[in-house]
Write a protein that holds these residues in place. Structure first.
Motif, mmCIF file in Angstrom:
data_model
loop_
_atom_site.group_PDB
_atom_site.id
_atom_site.type_symbol
_atom_site.label_atom_id
_atom_site.label_comp_id
_atom_site.label_asym_id
_atom_site.label_seq_id
_atom_site.Cartn_x
_atom_site.Cartn_y
_atom_site.Cartn_z
ATOM 1 N N ALA A 406 0.816 -1.213 0.000
ATOM 2 C CA ALA A 406 0.000 0.000 0.000
ATOM 3 C C ALA A 406 0.852 1.266 0.000
ATOM 4 N N THR A 407 2.174 1.107 0.196
ATOM 5 C CA THR A 407 3.079 2.259 0.196
ATOM 6 C C THR A 407 3.517 2.590 -1.224
ATOM 7 N N GLY A 408 4.192 3.721 -1.381
ATOM 8 C CA GLY A 408 4.694 4.097 -2.697
ATOM 9 C C GLY A 408 5.692 3.102 -3.240
ATOM 10 N N GLU A 409 6.627 2.643 -2.375
ATOM 11 C CA GLU A 409 7.613 1.653 -2.818
ATOM 12 C C GLU A 409 6.928 0.333 -3.170
ATOM 13 N N GLY A 410 5.910 -0.027 -2.405
ATOM 14 C CA GLY A 410 5.190 -1.269 -2.686
ATOM 15 C C GLY A 410 4.468 -1.208 -4.023
ATOM 16 N N LYS A 411 3.868 -0.068 -4.324
ATOM 17 C CA LYS A 411 3.187 0.084 -5.605
ATOM 18 C C LYS A 411 4.191 0.037 -6.761
ATOM 19 N N ALA A 412 5.382 0.582 -6.523
ATOM 20 C CA ALA A 412 6.432 0.516 -7.544
ATOM 21 C C ALA A 412 6.873 -0.932 -7.764
ATOM 22 N N LEU A 413 6.975 -1.701 -6.676
ATOM 23 C CA LEU A 413 7.332 -3.115 -6.802
ATOM 24 C C LEU A 413 6.255 -3.876 -7.564
#
Length: 498
Positions: A406-413
């Motif tokens: 749900a974080t920005g880095e997670g969405k990028a992953l």
């Protein structure tokens, strides 16, 4: 980036003993390479090629990692078989051959950054295709509207995602960063594409695809076989607590069910394909190949093939395929899975994402992550059980997989994972999908799950943009490629004539 700046040499080769002159061009396909030693392209033009000739685009990406620049795809002085070798067939038919290098997960650090993570290799592949189109008029031969991409294993997966994601804006940012042809940035920050990276067709073998769910699909299908072979002592991994592997297998298999049921996958008649009937569809595809092989080879030759495999691999004929006296046969999927696992031991669970666990072989984990991370687990189980001290996993971030995603880095992953998966784009149906597909996965191949390959096959077969979806399993083939050139390339010649 213009072809006139490429280095030109002449090669003298032969096909079936007959001389063929090949002109080779070597150039850099982007204006801002960050690994210039790899971001180079070879264009091989045989003397019998014309401006109408198709372009065979070779992917060198075994294990999603070996995409270093291949200096000698066609070698001076070499004699090629014009019937059973893909290079030989290409030269004989007058096809243009292209190979290239690109960033990959095996690069390690480049100027202190990990540049080989997804989508680097997809971006580089698309940039090389755009280079060909940028130089369309300058090419002495080759039709850039007839590009056929081909590869095996990780290269098979890369080939399929390139075929499925033509001109997708998902890759534009990466293309712009390296100075790919036909990509610019508008004042509002959006990207403008004036060239295409779509292809006409794909020939792919044993694609290691759907990585985000591949560990799940592997255990969903092979897990029961793993358990039986563990309990009988036929399969051990040498870990202090081998029960961990079985526990992981059960948990991963359970995770495949909601994913599969949520795909909305259908067969050619519109029937739903889900966790309740996927095994039946695997069986259907296996029987399709058995029936086809009976027609081509005959039952006696098939029996001989099986017996030769048993002797060569010291396996037991456990009755996975039995030919009856009346000419019919019986096929048993469970026995087939056991037979395959006796050929080559199953991968440890989780099979593709376990570097932070007990295996530590870096599998495909270092295909993902930020430029400052060496790797990132790419499914929930692997993330939540990672135990290496770095910047990823529940242990270091304090976030579960769902929380992290749900974080920005997670969405990028999540986007990195998507950009490695052909099926995502086939089902999404927004990109310019290649109309012609030839994909094979061997019936003796345990490197990816038959379940994962079957979902890919039906995604291809039911795509409204695919005109020819020649996909399926291959009789007794292990994890390998280009084993059916006399079948695959006549198929290609036929579709090119349409």
């Amino acid at each position: 980036m213009a072809l006139k700046s490429a280095v030109k040499t002449v090669l003298n080769v032969s096909v079936d003993g007959n001389p063929v002159k090949v002109v080779r061009y070597v150039g850099t396909y982007v204006t801002n390479p960050n690994r210039p030693e790899d971001q180079k392209i070879n264009i091989y033009i045989p003397a019998n090629a014309t401006k109408a000739s198709p372009i065979l685009f070779y992917v060198n990406n075994a294990g999603w990692q070996a995409n270093t620049y291949p200096e000698n795809t066609i070698r001076d002085g070499q004699d090629y078989d014009g019937a059973n070798n893909k290079v030989g067939v290409a030269l004989k038919e007058g096809y243009v051959v292209v190979s290239y290098g690109g960033r990959s997960r095996s690069n390690g650090l480049t100027d202190g950054k990990y540049l080989g993570h997804s989508p680097a290799i997809m971006v580089d592949t698309k940039a090389a295709i755009r280079y060909l189109r940028f130089n369309k008029k300058a090419l002495p031969a080759g039709d850039t509207d007839k590009i056929i991409v081909t590869g095996t294993s990780g290269g098979g997966a890369l080939s399929t995602v390139i075929a499925a994601s033509g001109n997708s804006p998902d890759y534009f940012e990466g293309l712009y960063e390296i100075g790919a042809a036909g990509i610019s940035k508008a004042k509002d920050g959006s990207y403008v594409s004036t060239l295409g990276d779509n292809v006409l067709g794909v020939i792919a073998y044993c694609p290691i695809t759907d990585l985000g769910h591949s560990c799940y699909g592997y255990e969903w299908l092979f897990g029961p076989t793993r358990k039986v072979m563990y309990l009988t002592g036929e399969m051990k991994y040498g870990y202090a607590d081998e029960r961990t592997v079985l526990e992981a297998s059960d948990a991963l298999a359970a995770m495949y069910v909601p994913y599969l049921d949520g795909l909305g996958l259908k067969d050619e008649k519109g029937n739903s394909i889900n966790s309740g009937n996927l095994r039946d569809y695997i069986t259907v595809l296996m029987k399709e190949e058995i029936d086809k092989t009976i027609a081509e080879l005959g039952v006696d030759k098939m029996k001989e093939d099986v017996e030769q495999e048993i002797r060569a691999r010291r396996r037991t004929n456990n009755g996975w395929l039995v030919f009856n006296d009346d000419g019919s046969y019986t096929y048993d999927l469970d026995k087939h899975l056991y037979y395959v696992a006796k050929y080559t031991a199953l991968k440890v669970a989780p099979s593709f994402s376990n570097v932070g666990l007990y295996d530590n072989n870096m599998n495909e984990d270092n295909l993902f992550g930020t430029k400052d991370q060496e790797y990132a687990p790419f499914n929930a189980w692997s993330w939540n059980h990672d135990s290496v001290k770095n910047s990823v996993g529940l242990d270091d971030t304090g976030l579960t997989w769902d929380q992290y995603m749900a974080t920005g880095e997670g969405k990028a992953l999540a986007k990195e994972i998507k950009m490695t998966c052909a099926m995502e784009y086939l089902l999404e149906n927004t990109a310019d999908v290649a109309p012609y597909w030839y994909v094979r996965h061997g019936m003796d191949d345990r490197d990816n799950s038959f379940a994962v390959e079957t979902t890919l096959f039906y995604s291809v077969r039911t795509s409204p943009k695919v005109k020819s979806g020649n996909v399926g399993f291959a009789w007794l083939k292990p994890h390998s490629g280009d084993y059916d050139v006399p079948e695959a390339y006549p198929w290609l010649k036929e579709v090119l004539s349409k």
